[in-house]
Design an enzyme around this catalytic site. Structure first.
Site, PDB file in Angstrom:
ATOM      1  CB  SER A   1      12.264   0.073 -10.605  1.00 13.33           C
ATOM      2  OG  SER A   1      11.250   0.955 -10.142  1.00 13.33           O
TER       3      SER A   1
ATOM      4  CB  THR B   1      -0.872   0.056   1.281  1.00 15.97           C
ATOM      5  OG1 THR B   1      -0.001  -0.116   2.417  1.00 15.97           O
ATOM      6  CG2 THR B   1      -1.938  -1.018   1.278  1.00 15.97           C
TER       7      THR B   1
ATOM      8  CG  ASP C   1       6.517   1.463  -1.253  1.00 14.19           C
ATOM      9  OD1 ASP C   1       7.605   1.741  -0.718  1.00 14.19           O
ATOM     10  OD2 ASP C   1       6.345   1.386  -2.479  1.00 14.19           O
TER      11      ASP C   1
ATOM     12  CG  ASP D   1      13.042  12.846   9.563  1.00  9.63           C
ATOM     13  OD1 ASP D   1      13.950  13.398  10.216  1.00  9.63           O
ATOM     14  OD2 ASP D   1      12.102  13.468   9.056  1.00  9.63           O
TER      15      ASP D   1
ATOM     16  CE  LYS E   1       9.838   3.936  -2.451  1.00  5.57           C
ATOM     17  NZ  LYS E   1       8.416   3.649  -2.717  1.00  5.57           N
TER      18      LYS E   1
ATOM     19  CD  GLN F   1       8.526   1.667 -12.179  1.00  2.00           C
ATOM     20  OE1 GLN F   1       9.739   1.778 -12.024  1.00  2.00           O
ATOM     21  NE2 GLN F   1       7.717   1.211 -11.256  1.00  2.00           N
TER      22      GLN F   1
ATOM     23  CB  THR G   1      11.399  12.165  12.995  1.00  3.63           C
ATOM     24  OG1 THR G   1      11.876  13.324  13.678  1.00  3.63           O
ATOM     25  CG2 THR G   1      10.259  12.545  12.068  1.00  3.63           C
TER      26      THR G   1
HETATM   27  P1  BMP Z   1       3.824  -0.020 -11.079  1.00  2.77           P
HETATM   28  O1  BMP Z   1       3.943  -1.543 -11.141  1.00  2.77           O
HETATM   29  O2  BMP Z   1       2.435   0.466 -11.383  1.00  2.77           O
HETATM   30  O3  BMP Z   1       4.869   0.697 -11.878  1.00  2.77           O
HETATM   31  O4  BMP Z   1       4.016   0.391  -9.547  1.00  2.77           O
HETATM   32  C1  BMP Z   1       5.220   0.156  -8.855  1.00  2.77           C
HETATM   33  C2  BMP Z   1       5.056   0.427  -7.390  1.00  2.77           C
HETATM   34  O5  BMP Z   1       6.271   0.117  -6.735  1.00  2.77           O
HETATM   35  C3  BMP Z   1       4.702   1.840  -7.001  1.00  2.77           C
HETATM   36  O6  BMP Z   1       3.888   1.803  -5.840  1.00  2.77           O
HETATM   37  C4  BMP Z   1       6.044   2.464  -6.631  1.00  2.77           C
HETATM   38  O7  BMP Z   1       5.910   3.473  -5.641  1.00  2.77           O
HETATM   39  C5  BMP Z   1       6.802   1.282  -6.087  1.00  2.77           C
HETATM   40  N1  BMP Z   1       8.267   1.313  -6.299  1.00  2.77           N
HETATM   41  C6  BMP Z   1       8.820   1.335  -7.567  1.00  2.77           C
HETATM   42  O8  BMP Z   1       8.116   1.356  -8.566  1.00  2.77           O
HETATM   43  N2  BMP Z   1      10.189   1.305  -7.695  1.00  2.77           N
HETATM   44  C7  BMP Z   1      11.030   1.261  -6.634  1.00  2.77           C
HETATM   45  O9  BMP Z   1      12.235   1.200  -6.806  1.00  2.77           O
HETATM   46  C8  BMP Z   1      10.470   1.250  -5.334  1.00  2.77           C
HETATM   47  C9  BMP Z   1       9.093   1.265  -5.186  1.00  2.77           C
HETATM   48  O10 BMP Z   1       8.582   1.240  -3.974  1.00  2.77           O
END
Ligand code: BMP
Length: 362
Positions: free
Chosen positions: A244, A66, A100, A105, A102, A313, A109
């Site tokens: 990625s 999520t 997710d 800090d 990430k 992406q 925090t």
């Molecule tokens: P999608 O398969 O629709 O591209 O989504 C990828 C998901 O993984 C998104 O939620 C993104 O925030 C997360 N993500 C990513 O794509 N690459 C990373 O390196 C780390 C991620 O958390």
């Protein structure tokens, strides 16, 4: 990646026996039971869609990821809210929830962001992740917060509400409640001064006899996925070791620092979000979850090139990620969500990713 690391050739059922983290041991067993190494990235926009999608795709996945902060209508109620409903679906279908978030800090925090605030992520997410650019101390801080939380939830708060007439002492010393007003405190009508009555909330702690968090959820609370017990109450962290996205600034040194942090906190760190296997020391048995995964449309060359999304992406196929690069779980978002029929597309991804794992075993 270390091509010859023994974990690359070990079935998940074997890795379940040697993983250090209780939740990793559980997850490897769940993967073996469901023949699935698929995580759905449930990046939809409303809580209603999220829950409907989780219910439909749940049978094909072992992890549901999520981003709670992109969901409108997220209900933060700790007893009946979206996190609780998602946890009930996780029990029903047998998957773990991975927020997710990430985190990055200073330690104090992240402890507060993880355990408190609006979302109280620790209560409903079995797994979360951290970008350790802030330094390895942050991991220690999160581990400490998770350990404190686990110690606390062995007790649940029992709340009782009573209505009665107050006595003066309640306002003066702020101490123990006392609803037994004496005759001296009351006027002829049984009232004290101008205050007619007060509601008193008493809280006591009772041992929780089940590892469930969502005892109060009315829907589906009794439904539990067969064949495996409920997950342990331990929380797990994935270190964001590689991304990625095109032009990602995470260097080899940063990734190596993640590997060191994982080894230093084996009781809390389950593994990595990474683009390749990072196990290299003889006893490393960390789990790797990998986003940036897409299949070419049905009918096209299975291992063909998959275009990025135009916003940075980049995608690889399950065969490349699992079989060649040695990761364990593929994370798929739009590849499933935007399909005409998400549950059957999730099944297609599950089959391909599982086949890639079996090919890796040889
Ligand atoms: P999608 O398969 O629709 O591209 O989504 C990828 C998901 O993984 C998104 O939620 C993104 O925030 C997360 N993500 C990513 O794509 N690459 C990373 O390196 C780390 C991620 O958390």
């Amino acid at each position: 990646m270390s091509d010859r690391h023994p974990t690359l050739l070990q079935p998940y059922s074997e890795r379940a026996k040697t993983a250090t983290h209780p939740l990793s041991r559980y997850l490897f067993r769940l993967m073996d039971l469901k023949a699935s190494n698929l995580c759905l990235s449930a990046d939809v926009t409303t809580a209603r869609e999220l829950l409907a999608l989780a219910d439909k795709v749940g049978p094909s996945i072992v992890v549901l990821k999520t981003h709670y902060d992109l969901i409108s209508g997220w209900d933060y109620n700790p007893q009946t809210g979206t996190g609780v409903k998602l946890a009930a679906l996780a029990r029903k279908h047998g998957f773990l929830i991975f927020e997710d978030r990430k985190f990055v800090d200073i330690g104090k925090t992240v402890q507060m962001q993880y355990t408190a605030g609006t979302a109280r992520i620790i209560e409903w997410a079995h797994i979360t992740n951290a970008n350790i650019d802030a330094g390895k101390e942050m991991v220690r801080a999160m581990a400490e917060a998770a350990a404190n939380w686990k110690a606390r939830i062995h007790y649940e708060v029992k709340t009782s509400v009573s209505v009665g007439t107050p006595v003066a002492g309640q306002f003066e010393d702020g101490g123990e409640e006392n609803n037994n007003a004496t005759d001296d405190d009351r006027d002829a009508d049984g009232r004290k001064g101008s205050i007619v009555s007060i509601t008193t909330v008493t809280q006591s702690f009772e041992p929780a006899d089940s590892p469930r968090l969502a005892k109060t959820n009315e829907h589906g609370d009794e439904l539990v996925f067969p064949g495996i017990e409920e997950p342990p109450m331990d929380r797990g962290l994935l270190l964001l070791a590689q991304m990625s996205s095109k032009g990602c600034l995470m260097t080899k040194d940063y990734t190596q620092a993640c590997v060191e942090a994982a080894r230093e906190h084996k009781g809390f760190v389950m593994g990595y979000v990474a683009q390749e296997a990072l196990n290299s020391a003889p006893d490393d048995n960390f789990i790797h979850m990998t986003p940036g995964c897409k299949l070419p449309p049905p009918g096209e060359e299975e291992n063909g090139h998959v275009e990025g999304d135009g916003l940075g992406q980049q995608y690889n196929t399950p065969a490349k990620l699992i079989n060649i690069l040695g990761t364990d779980i593929v994370i798929v978002g739009r590849g499933i969500i935007q399909a005409a029929d998400p549950p059957s597309e999730a099944e297609r991804y599950r089959r391909k990713a599982w086949k890639a794992y079996l090919s890796r075993l040889g």
